[in-house]
Design a protein around this motif. Structure first.
Motif, short mmCIF file in Angstrom:
data_model
loop_
_atom_site.label_atom_id
_atom_site.label_comp_id
_atom_site.label_asym_id
_atom_site.label_seq_id
_atom_site.Cartn_x
_atom_site.Cartn_y
_atom_site.Cartn_z
N GLY A 149 14.37 -29.42 7.67
CA GLY A 149 13.34 -27.99 7.11
C GLY A 149 11.53 -28.92 7.14
N GLU A 150 11.14 -29.76 8.17
CA GLU A 150 9.90 -30.09 8.25
C GLU A 150 9.62 -29.68 9.29
N PHE A 151 9.96 -28.92 10.35
CA PHE A 151 9.58 -27.80 11.22
C PHE A 151 10.30 -26.57 12.05
N ARG A 152 9.50 -25.63 12.32
CA ARG A 152 10.08 -23.76 12.66
C ARG A 152 11.29 -24.77 13.07
N ASP A 158 15.14 -26.02 22.91
CA ASP A 158 14.13 -26.70 24.53
C ASP A 158 12.52 -25.55 24.65
N TRP A 159 12.14 -25.05 24.19
CA TRP A 159 11.18 -24.47 24.67
C TRP A 159 10.13 -24.87 23.32
N LEU A 160 10.36 -24.90 22.54
CA LEU A 160 9.39 -26.24 21.77
C LEU A 160 9.30 -27.68 22.71
N THR A 198 4.58 -26.21 13.19
CA THR A 198 5.24 -25.94 10.70
C THR A 198 6.13 -24.80 11.05
N SER A 199 6.91 -24.82 10.23
CA SER A 199 7.58 -23.85 9.71
C SER A 199 6.54 -22.84 9.21
#
Length: 212
Positions: A149-152, A158-160, A198-199
């Motif tokens: 739950g740390e990153f969106r 693969d896009w990130l 960041t989410s």
């Protein structure tokens, strides 16, 4: 007598091989250090910086593309070595990512001129292929961060990863063209990537099969 001659030839062959390896190492080191900011890789200048003759340089690297290719592989290997010293599987993902970005940027910034030359001389797919071992580490870290739950998780993984790769090289390009200092570009790259990952509020997780 014949046995002595055979031993002598073997020793001479090993010496020539060792000399050749030292020459190659010196040439690649010089290429990483001496590639000018204008992107004009001068083979004679590289030979002088490496302490070898032009004949020796062209014996090992017959073309500019061959030299750029080998030096670029060496640059990415150094990046991989820097990342291998980080414990990417331990610690809070955001903290680890910040460390990863700092280490990666130090290597990218150090070799930014070579990357500019490589971009002009080698196919994009080839450049990306050399970065794959590094990007694999980034992908695993981002995947762990998403699961915790740390990153969106509203954008494909693969896009990130591709975005991280692109932003790092965009930063190097900004420095190479004089639009930003190395320190400022590094700050902007890290801030942009961390903000991007960041989410956003209300962002939910997506299923693994989602992709572009």
């Amino acid at each position: 007598m014949q046995e002595r001659a055979t031993v002598g030839r073997g020793a001479a062959t090993r010496q020539r091989r060792a000399d050749a390896e030292r020459s190659i190492e010196a040439i690649l080191d010089a290429t990483l250090k001496e590639t000018p900011a204008n992107g004009e890789l001068n083979m004679s200048a590289i030979a002088r910086a490496a302490g070898v003759s032009r004949v020796t340089l062209y014996t090992h690297f017959p073309t500019r593309e061959a030299l750029v290719d080998a030096a670029l592989q060496r640059g990415f290997a150094q990046t991989q070595q820097a990342l291998s010293e980080l414990a990417l599987e331990d610690g809070p993902p955001r903290q680890v990512l910040a460390q990863l970005l700092r280490s990666s940027w130090q290597v990218v910034e150090r070799h930014r001129n070579l990357y500019m030359v490589a971009s002009a001389n080698l196919p994009p797919a080839q450049l990306r292929a050399y970065a794959e071992p590094v990007l694999g580490r980034v992908e695993r870290l981002l995947a762990r961060g998403r699961s915790e739950g740390e990153f969106r998780a509203d954008l494909p993984l693969d896009w990130l990863v591709a975005t991280v790769y692109t932003l790092m090289h965009l930063g190097a390009q900004q420095v190479a063209t004089g639009r930003a200092s190395a320190d400022r570009a590094g700050e902007l790259v890290s801030l942009t990537i961390m903000t991007l990952l960041t989410s956003p509020p209300g962002c939910g997780r997506i299923e693994p099969q989602a992709s572009l």
